[in-house]
Enzyme design. Structure first.
Site, short mmCIF file in Angstrom:
data_model
loop_
_atom_site.label_atom_id
_atom_site.label_comp_id
_atom_site.label_asym_id
_atom_site.label_seq_id
_atom_site.Cartn_x
_atom_site.Cartn_y
_atom_site.Cartn_z
N LYS A 1 16.14 32.30 7.66
CA LYS A 1 15.56 31.16 6.95
C LYS A 1 16.67 30.42 6.21
O LYS A 1 17.46 31.04 5.49
CB LYS A 1 14.52 31.69 5.97
CG LYS A 1 13.40 30.73 5.64
CD LYS A 1 12.36 31.47 4.82
CE LYS A 1 11.20 30.61 4.46
NZ LYS A 1 10.33 31.25 3.47
O1 G3P Z 1 7.52 30.45 1.95
C1 G3P Z 1 7.71 29.77 0.79
C2 G3P Z 1 6.55 28.97 0.29
O2 G3P Z 1 5.41 29.31 0.96
C3 G3P Z 1 6.44 28.96 -1.21
O3 G3P Z 1 5.15 28.82 -1.70
O4 G3P Z 1 3.48 28.82 -3.53
O5 G3P Z 1 5.91 29.23 -4.06
O6 G3P Z 1 5.12 26.99 -3.39
P1 G3P Z 1 4.91 28.44 -3.26
#
Ligand code: G3P
Length: 227
Positions: free
Chosen positions: A87
């Site tokens: 990633k």
């Molecule tokens: O994979 C990373 C992404 O899904 C982050 O999610 O909830 O931290 O914005 P969030």
């Protein structure tokens, strides 16, 4: 649409895998930090997740900041297990690193995507996956689902043959917070939604399902009592 789980928590992954409907795992530095894991244990932790997942893709994020560093770390992460996807956050350095790594057969998940042009640049560089963030776009008063729709249409308009080892670029709907994000992503044809365990459990439940099960149980108890 396929479901990935967005977590580095081994118990959550184990539980979600047991449901039989998981197609992969995505992690990021924040999710690893949340497990309380130490720097020295990061690679072992990623290998553990990769082994739990069999041949399902597991995204492990590089922390390098230069193209050379991303290439070196990307090669190393990919060598840890055959199902590890590297990633990288979208930037000039990661596009250049993706170009090199994709040519070597390393699968890249380009993350922190917030626009169709970013997704198109990533796919052209050789990204195997692009991850548009929905919830974080909503957080700043924008419409994450509309931007996701732009990415789905833009990537879907083109053939990515020759760009990476699998000749496809799949869209991972990321930063998913609600079952409605999942619904909207599926309705527009996003390939994957990566969902935190809490939101995944919300997807499973519905109050009318609970009510229906309770009333079926109550009625069956009457049948049993009447014997
Ligand atoms: O994979 C990373 C992404 O899904 C982050 O999610 O909830 O931290 O914005 P969030």
């Amino acid at each position: 649409m396929k479901f990935f789980i967005d977590t580095a928590d081994l118990d959550e992954i184990k539980e979600a895998l047991s449901w039989g409907c998981l197609a992969g795992v995505t992690t990021n530095p924040s999710l690893y930090a949340r497990t309380g894991g130490k720097l020295a244990d990061f690679e072992d932790h990623m290998v553990k997740i990769a082994e739990m997942c069999g041949d399902l893709p597991v995204s492990a994020e590089s922390q390098a900041k230069t193209t050379e560093g991303m290439i070196e770390e990307g090669r190393h992460l990919a060598s840890l297990a055959p199902n590890i996807v590297v990633k990288l956050p979208i930037c000039a350095e990661s596009l250049a690193a993706t170009h090199t790594l994709a040519a070597e057969g390393v699968r890249i998940n380009m993350t922190l995507i917030f626009s169709a042009p970013q997704a198109l640049l990533a796919a052209n560089a050789g990204a195997r996956y692009v991850s548009p963030f929905v919830g974080r776009f909503d957080d700043i008063g924008e419409d994450g689902i509309s931007e996701l729709a732009n990415v789905v249409t833009a990537i879907g308009n083109y053939d990515w043959t020759g760009k990476n080892v699998d000749n496809v670029c799949e869209i991972i709907t990321a930063s998913v917070r609600t079952p409605n994000h999942v619904t909207q992503a599926a309705l527009m044809g996003a390939d994957i939604a990566t969902v935190p365990f809490g939101a995944l459990k919300k997807c499973l439940k519905h109050p009318l399902t609970d009510q229906g099960m309770a009333s079926f149980d109550a009625d069956w108890a009457k049948v049993v009592a009447a014997q």
